[in-house]
Enzyme design. Sequence first.
Site, short mmCIF file in Angstrom:
data_model
loop_
_atom_site.label_atom_id
_atom_site.label_comp_id
_atom_site.label_asym_id
_atom_site.label_seq_id
_atom_site.Cartn_x
_atom_site.Cartn_y
_atom_site.Cartn_z
CG ASP A 50 0.09 -6.01 -8.30
OD1 ASP A 50 0.93 -5.26 -8.82
OD2 ASP A 50 0.32 -7.18 -7.92
N1 URA Z 1 3.51 -7.84 -4.22
C1 URA Z 1 2.55 -8.10 -5.11
O1 URA Z 1 2.45 -9.21 -5.62
N2 URA Z 1 1.71 -7.09 -5.46
C2 URA Z 1 1.78 -5.86 -4.93
O2 URA Z 1 0.99 -4.99 -5.27
C3 URA Z 1 2.79 -5.60 -3.99
C4 URA Z 1 3.64 -6.59 -3.65
#
Ligand code: URA
Length: 238
Positions: free
Chosen positions: A105
């Site tokens: 993310d």
């Molecule tokens: N889990 C999440 O919530 N975000 C990520 O980027 C990777 C795993």
Amino acid sequence: MRTRLNKILARAGLTSRRGADRLVLDGRVVVNGEVVTSPGVLVDPTVDRVEVDGRRLPASELLEYVLLYKPRGYVSTVRDPRGRPVVTDLLRGEHGRLYPVGRLDFDVEGVLLLTNDGELTHRLLHPRYGFPRVYEATVEGRVTESNLPRWRAGVTLDDGPARPRAADLVESGAAASRLRLTFAEGRKHEVKRYCEALGHRVTRLTRIAFGPLTLGPLRPGQTRPLAPPEIRALRAIR
Ligand code: URA
């Protein structure tokens, strides 16, 4: 793209950069039918014919594998329609076109593999292989050792059950706690959703390992080429 010959030989995992220099200086590398003696000569591996000891470099040796410590505030794509910074902005000009293997993310940091090896990317992202992704999550509120059985038991998210392979406490505080969580798949926002389902919002998330790849001494925003044993370890995942 034209690239220094020693870099082409080294980044494919064929040898180290110094080893590549030696190969060239020893007269073992031929480009377009002529022995090359300068390791820094610019070559386009997709156009020029490169041979080492009489053997043509196959396309597989033009593959690149780069580990990025993705910082927060970057999108895990090569272009963002909203104009935000993207992870490939962090690659220096010496690389060809590389793509991230999966996503972290925008506000998540940590290990992100970039490569032009489409076949490996496809395999690594296939849920069937289920190799571990290890995260350090800072969450709001206190989590104690006595809460861990609940963290290890799993929950049902809106796209199905989720359960970490491992859940351990790194730090426990009244306002915030830190956990190390290992998941075997890469579902969207999985770690954040998991923690939230247990009543703890994630305030910071770092992926510290992606299968055999770890951050080591990298700082956020820095990259390093994978070492040949790391490339072999990824190819061995099945
Ligand atoms: N889990 C999440 O919530 N975000 C990520 O980027 C990777 C795993």
